[in-house]
Design a protein around this motif. Structure first.
Motif, PDB file in Angstrom:
ATOM      1  N   ARG A  58      14.947  17.797  29.160  1.00 15.24           N
ATOM      2  CA  ARG A  58      13.758  18.665  29.177  1.00 15.24           C
ATOM      3  C   ARG A  58      12.774  18.245  30.257  1.00 15.24           C
ATOM      4  O   ARG A  58      11.929  19.040  30.690  1.00 15.24           O
ATOM      5  CB  ARG A  58      13.098  18.658  27.798  1.00 15.24           C
ATOM      6  CG  ARG A  58      13.820  19.535  26.778  1.00 15.24           C
ATOM      7  CD  ARG A  58      13.041  19.673  25.491  1.00 15.24           C
ATOM      8  NE  ARG A  58      13.261  18.572  24.591  1.00 15.24           N
ATOM      9  CZ  ARG A  58      14.167  18.551  23.609  1.00 15.24           C
ATOM     10  NH1 ARG A  58      14.960  19.601  23.430  1.00 15.24           N
ATOM     11  NH2 ARG A  58      14.297  17.515  22.815  1.00 15.24           N
ATOM     12  N   GLN A  59      12.870  16.997  30.712  1.00 18.21           N
ATOM     13  CA  GLN A  59      12.042  16.550  31.829  1.00 18.21           C
ATOM     14  C   GLN A  59      12.636  16.942  33.180  1.00 18.21           C
ATOM     15  O   GLN A  59      12.072  16.621  34.224  1.00 18.21           O
ATOM     16  CB  GLN A  59      11.876  15.027  31.772  1.00 18.21           C
ATOM     17  CG  GLN A  59      11.078  14.531  30.575  1.00 18.21           C
ATOM     18  CD  GLN A  59      10.985  13.015  30.540  1.00 18.21           C
ATOM     19  OE1 GLN A  59      11.007  12.342  31.577  1.00 18.21           O
ATOM     20  NE2 GLN A  59      10.888  12.453  29.343  1.00 18.21           N
ATOM     21  N   GLY A  60      13.800  17.611  33.153  1.00 14.98           N
ATOM     22  CA  GLY A  60      14.421  18.077  34.385  1.00 14.98           C
ATOM     23  C   GLY A  60      15.456  17.139  34.959  1.00 14.98           C
ATOM     24  O   GLY A  60      15.868  17.319  36.113  1.00 14.98           O
ATOM     25  N   LEU A  61      15.904  16.147  34.180  1.00 14.29           N
ATOM     26  CA  LEU A  61      16.872  15.175  34.678  1.00 14.29           C
ATOM     27  C   LEU A  61      18.284  15.651  34.355  1.00 14.29           C
ATOM     28  O   LEU A  61      18.625  15.880  33.185  1.00 14.29           O
ATOM     29  CB  LEU A  61      16.613  13.797  34.064  1.00 14.29           C
ATOM     30  CG  LEU A  61      15.207  13.231  34.342  1.00 14.29           C
ATOM     31  CD1 LEU A  61      15.061  11.851  33.721  1.00 14.29           C
ATOM     32  CD2 LEU A  61      14.923  13.177  35.837  1.00 14.29           C
ATOM     33  N   ALA A  62      19.110  15.787  35.377  1.00 11.16           N
ATOM     34  CA  ALA A  62      20.457  16.324  35.230  1.00 11.16           C
ATOM     35  C   ALA A  62      21.271  15.507  34.237  1.00 11.16           C
ATOM     36  O   ALA A  62      21.201  14.278  34.217  1.00 11.16           O
ATOM     37  CB  ALA A  62      21.161  16.357  36.588  1.00 11.16           C
ATOM     38  N   ARG A  63      22.024  16.205  33.413  1.00 14.84           N
ATOM     39  CA  ARG A  63      22.908  15.634  32.389  1.00 14.84           C
ATOM     40  C   ARG A  63      22.140  14.818  31.355  1.00 14.84           C
ATOM     41  O   ARG A  63      22.724  14.052  30.595  1.00 14.84           O
ATOM     42  CB  ARG A  63      24.017  14.753  32.999  1.00 14.84           C
ATOM     43  CG  ARG A  63      24.796  15.398  34.130  1.00 14.84           C
ATOM     44  CD  ARG A  63      25.561  16.641  33.726  1.00 14.84           C
ATOM     45  NE  ARG A  63      26.458  17.057  34.785  1.00 14.84           N
ATOM     46  CZ  ARG A  63      26.120  17.841  35.808  1.00 14.84           C
ATOM     47  NH1 ARG A  63      24.874  18.317  35.904  1.00 14.84           N
ATOM     48  NH2 ARG A  63      27.012  18.177  36.714  1.00 14.84           N
ATOM     49  N   GLY A  64      20.822  14.931  31.356  1.00 10.58           N
ATOM     50  CA  GLY A  64      20.035  14.213  30.360  1.00 10.58           C
ATOM     51  C   GLY A  64      20.052  12.720  30.522  1.00 10.58           C
ATOM     52  O   GLY A  64      19.971  11.973  29.536  1.00 10.58           O
ATOM     53  N   THR A  65      20.137  12.244  31.775  1.00 11.78           N
ATOM     54  CA  THR A  65      20.110  10.795  32.002  1.00 11.78           C
ATOM     55  C   THR A  65      19.033  10.439  33.017  1.00 11.78           C
ATOM     56  O   THR A  65      18.918  11.095  34.053  1.00 11.78           O
ATOM     57  CB  THR A  65      21.471  10.251  32.490  1.00 11.78           C
ATOM     58  OG1 THR A  65      21.327   8.864  32.817  1.00 11.78           O
ATOM     59  CG2 THR A  65      21.990  10.997  33.714  1.00 11.78           C
ATOM     60  N   PRO A  66      18.256   9.393  32.748  1.00  9.98           N
ATOM     61  CA  PRO A  66      17.266   8.934  33.729  1.00  9.98           C
ATOM     62  C   PRO A  66      17.873   8.069  34.818  1.00  9.98           C
ATOM     63  O   PRO A  66      17.180   7.665  35.747  1.00  9.98           O
ATOM     64  CB  PRO A  66      16.284   8.126  32.876  1.00  9.98           C
ATOM     65  CG  PRO A  66      17.130   7.576  31.780  1.00  9.98           C
ATOM     66  CD  PRO A  66      18.166   8.634  31.487  1.00  9.98           C
ATOM     67  N   PHE A  67      19.185   7.789  34.726  1.00  5.18           N
ATOM     68  CA  PHE A  67      19.831   6.853  35.646  1.00  5.18           C
ATOM     69  C   PHE A  67      20.640   7.536  36.742  1.00  5.18           C
ATOM     70  O   PHE A  67      21.372   6.867  37.469  1.00  5.18           O
ATOM     71  CB  PHE A  67      20.719   5.887  34.853  1.00  5.18           C
ATOM     72  CG  PHE A  67      19.978   5.162  33.765  1.00  5.18           C
ATOM     73  CD1 PHE A  67      18.934   4.314  34.065  1.00  5.18           C
ATOM     74  CD2 PHE A  67      20.306   5.361  32.434  1.00  5.18           C
ATOM     75  CE1 PHE A  67      18.235   3.653  33.061  1.00  5.18           C
ATOM     76  CE2 PHE A  67      19.617   4.714  31.420  1.00  5.18           C
ATOM     77  CZ  PHE A  67      18.579   3.856  31.732  1.00  5.18           C
ATOM     78  N   SER A  68      20.548   8.859  36.836  1.00  5.28           N
ATOM     79  CA  SER A  68      21.124   9.636  37.927  1.00  5.28           C
ATOM     80  C   SER A  68      22.628   9.396  38.071  1.00  5.28           C
ATOM     81  O   SER A  68      23.339   9.223  37.083  1.00  5.28           O
ATOM     82  CB  SER A  68      20.386   9.330  39.234  1.00  5.28           C
ATOM     83  OG  SER A  68      20.723  10.260  40.245  1.00  5.28           O
ATOM     84  N   LEU A  69      23.112   9.412  39.325  1.00  4.41           N
ATOM     85  CA  LEU A  69      24.538   9.304  39.587  1.00  4.41           C
ATOM     86  C   LEU A  69      25.041   7.885  39.349  1.00  4.41           C
ATOM     87  O   LEU A  69      24.400   6.903  39.750  1.00  4.41           O
ATOM     88  CB  LEU A  69      24.849   9.691  41.041  1.00  4.41           C
ATOM     89  CG  LEU A  69      24.451  11.093  41.496  1.00  4.41           C
ATOM     90  CD1 LEU A  69      24.887  11.314  42.927  1.00  4.41           C
ATOM     91  CD2 LEU A  69      25.045  12.149  40.584  1.00  4.41           C
ATOM     92  N   ALA A  70      26.209   7.778  38.715  1.00  3.66           N
ATOM     93  CA  ALA A  70      26.825   6.470  38.510  1.00  3.66           C
ATOM     94  C   ALA A  70      27.255   5.879  39.842  1.00  3.66           C
ATOM     95  O   ALA A  70      27.597   6.603  40.783  1.00  3.66           O
ATOM     96  CB  ALA A  70      28.024   6.604  37.580  1.00  3.66           C
ATOM     97  N   HIS A  71      27.262   4.552  39.913  1.00  2.00           N
ATOM     98  CA  HIS A  71      27.672   3.865  41.137  1.00  2.00           C
ATOM     99  C   HIS A  71      29.172   3.564  41.093  1.00  2.00           C
ATOM    100  O   HIS A  71      29.592   2.411  41.136  1.00  2.00           O
ATOM    101  CB  HIS A  71      26.860   2.585  41.327  1.00  2.00           C
ATOM    102  CG  HIS A  71      25.485   2.835  41.852  1.00  2.00           C
ATOM    103  ND1 HIS A  71      25.176   2.800  43.188  1.00  2.00           N
ATOM    104  CD2 HIS A  71      24.339   3.169  41.207  1.00  2.00           C
ATOM    105  CE1 HIS A  71      23.894   3.076  43.353  1.00  2.00           C
ATOM    106  NE2 HIS A  71      23.364   3.303  42.165  1.00  2.00           N
ATOM    107  N   THR A  72      29.954   4.637  41.015  1.00  2.00           N
ATOM    108  CA  THR A  72      31.388   4.486  41.187  1.00  2.00           C
ATOM    109  C   THR A  72      31.668   4.247  42.671  1.00  2.00           C
ATOM    110  O   THR A  72      30.782   4.433  43.523  1.00  2.00           O
ATOM    111  CB  THR A  72      32.114   5.751  40.723  1.00  2.00           C
ATOM    112  OG1 THR A  72      31.648   6.861  41.509  1.00  2.00           O
ATOM    113  CG2 THR A  72      31.836   6.034  39.250  1.00  2.00           C
ATOM    114  N   PHE A  73      32.906   3.864  43.002  1.00  2.14           N
ATOM    115  CA  PHE A  73      33.225   3.628  44.405  1.00  2.14           C
ATOM    116  C   PHE A  73      32.966   4.881  45.232  1.00  2.14           C
ATOM    117  O   PHE A  73      32.459   4.809  46.361  1.00  2.14           O
ATOM    118  CB  PHE A  73      34.689   3.193  44.559  1.00  2.14           C
ATOM    119  CG  PHE A  73      35.096   2.955  45.992  1.00  2.14           C
ATOM    120  CD1 PHE A  73      34.769   1.763  46.630  1.00  2.14           C
ATOM    121  CD2 PHE A  73      35.781   3.923  46.707  1.00  2.14           C
ATOM    122  CE1 PHE A  73      35.124   1.540  47.957  1.00  2.14           C
ATOM    123  CE2 PHE A  73      36.141   3.720  48.034  1.00  2.14           C
ATOM    124  CZ  PHE A  73      35.811   2.520  48.656  1.00  2.14           C
ATOM    125  N   ALA A  74      33.299   6.049  44.675  1.00  2.00           N
ATOM    126  CA  ALA A  74      33.144   7.312  45.410  1.00  2.00           C
ATOM    127  C   ALA A  74      31.695   7.764  45.501  1.00  2.00           C
ATOM    128  O   ALA A  74      31.405   8.778  46.150  1.00  2.00           O
ATOM    129  CB  ALA A  74      33.992   8.402  44.755  1.00  2.00           C
TER     130      ALA A  74
END
Length: 487
Positions: free
Chosen positions: A418-434
């Protein structure tokens, strides 16, 4: 220049732009600075709603120095000792000290002299890892994967940076408790320790070697300090105003249109919003063959209590027994932890002014699946999960916690969404190798000549130190672009 967002990356960017002689307007939809380092006041309790762990304060100092100030001019930073306290279900504890000799003695107390020697080897490795990564992979601009090539890439590979984090840490430490202490930080990057690249042990360096601090007045004081320095240096900060759309002419953004219809002309725009929101403003569609993968989310419980517990440090990590199972549940199976591992922060232990006299403030973070990974009705499940978290903490020594609560606020993945954060996570994109280094979304956007991104969704990534760096890197892009255009 218009900077959209007065979070830490946006304010860092603004300060570096001001230091380079640019005029800057900052738009912020909230009525205060800080962005995800937010604030909530409840019945006299001054709550920090975002990050609670401050490392690498020299990066803050670098932002202030751009306009001739220093951290000491604006903030009182209090070093935490211990940086963390780790507690385990067998009743044992490990205090994590940043002082070399003190931590070696603690490791020896917990697990014996052989493990203390292993800790010292690990600490030296972490220090070398940080030196290599900071100069070539964190504080660095990437335009192509080819930018990775160089002697530091060879050094990183030789050090085992592309092996799995859990294996590298396990090569130095055999005690399972200590392995957790030096690998749990991969959760900040959105990846389980047995899947994360060992390169992400750099976060453990920041926590366990460089040290953890707390700003007097709470984490919110950072946003206020950065904004104050920016305003003094000439920035115009406009709170309670958001960017509605961008006016374009060809491949250039010519103005930012606010939600009230005001037109703000610009020669460059820096977008520090959530990555998906930035792409919507730019009408940009990713050409990645695979969709972005987002980090797990978190349930956060803010509690104002009328008592405290002697076994708590400023930061206490309460580990469950089934540590590895935790990652399978929240990442692969999309469900809440059956045996929760929790971060409990008690900022009033360091700064009592954050709560009314005789009261205390607790921030309890429980990693949770993001909305793409789980089909959970958080509006109904949230209160039940809150009760479960409280019950777990009471069973682990915080007797009487529920009865001590005088004010509280619950945040779930649905609230983050509801705060506008995609997928409902405050941690954004995961740091996978890709999604690391040059493979992470860059801070420039194809098809737009004068828009730059900053924040945790772009390079170098998630975390308070890295978003400060992202603001500096974005400012460098803008300065380079304006200089090219002037020639």
């Amino acid at each position: 220049m218009v900077v959209v967002g007065a979070g830490l990356s946006g304010l860092s960017c603004a300060l570096h732009l001001l230091g380079a002689g640019r005029e800057v307007v900052v738009l912020e939809r909230e009525d205060h600075p800080g962005g995800r380092a937010g604030r909530l006041d409840m019945d006299g309790f001054r709550v920090d709603t975002g990050p609670t762990v401050l490392t690498m304060p020299e990066l803050l100092d670098e932002a202030f120095a751009a306009v001739g100030e220093s951290v000491g001019d604006r903030l009182e930073l209090l070093p935490l000792a211990p940086a963390y306290r780790a507690s385990f279900t067998d009743g044992s504890t490990v205090d994590v000290h940043t002082d070399r000799e003190r931590m070696a003695a603690e490791v020896a107390r917990v697990a014996g002299l052989r493990e203390a020697v292993g800790y010292l080897r690990l600490r030296d490795w972490l220090t070398r890892l940080y030196e290599v990564e900071m100069r070539s992979f964190i504080d660095a601009r990437f335009d192509s994967p080819l930018d990775l090539l160089g002697p530091d890439l060879v050094r990183l590979a030789a050090m085992g940076g592309f092996r799995r984090l859990s294996r590298v840490v396990g090569g130095h430490l055999k005690d399972e408790r200590l392995r957790r202490v030096f690998s749990f930080q991969s959760l900040y990057a959105g990846v389980a320790p047995d899947r994360a690249l060992a390169a992400y042990a750099v976060i453990a360096y920041m926590d366990t070697v460089a040290g953890v601090h707390f700003p007097k007045g709470g984490m919110r004081a950072m946003g206020e300090a950065l904004a104050g320095a920016a305003a003094k240096a000439g920035a115009v900060l406009r709170y309670g105003e958001s960017a509605h759309r961008l006016e374009r002419r060809g491949d250039r953004v010519t103005a930012v249109i606010t939600e009230h219809g005001e037109r703000l002309p610009c020669d460059h725009v820096v977008l520090t919003t959530d990555l998906a929101a930035a792409h919507r403003l730019l009408d940009h569609r990713s050409r990645r063959p695979l969709p972005h993968r987002y980090s797990p989310s978190a349930v956060v419980l803010h509690l104002g209590t009328d008592r405290t517990w002697d076994h708590l440090a400023h930061h206490t990590i309460s580990f469950g027994t089934q540590w590895e199972r935790t990652f399978t549940e929240i990442i692969d199976e999309g469900r809440t932890m059956s045996d929760p591992s929790l971060l409990v922060t008690q900022p009033t232990l360091t700064d009592p002014s954050l709560a009314p006299d005789g009261h205390h403030l607790l921030y309890v973070l429980a990693p949770a699946p993001n909305l793409a990974a789980a089909d959970i009705d958080w509006d109904s499940e949230g209160p039940r999960y809150r009760d479960r978290i409280v019950a777990v903490l009471e069973a682990r020594g915080m007797t009487g916690l529920d009865a001590s609560v005088r004010a509280e606020h619950l945040v779930t993945p649905a609230d983050w969404a509801r705060q506008g954060l995609a997928r409902g996570t405050p941690f954004s994109l995961a740091h996978t190798f890709a999604q690391t280094g040059p493979f992470r979304p860059r801070n420039t956007v194809p098809g737009t000549a004068n828009a730059v991104l900053a924040g945790c969704g772009t390079t170098p990534g998630v975390g308070l130190p890295t978003v400060l760096v992202s603001g500096k890197l974005a400012a460098a892009r803008v300065v380079a672009g304006t200089e090219r255009r002037a020639r």
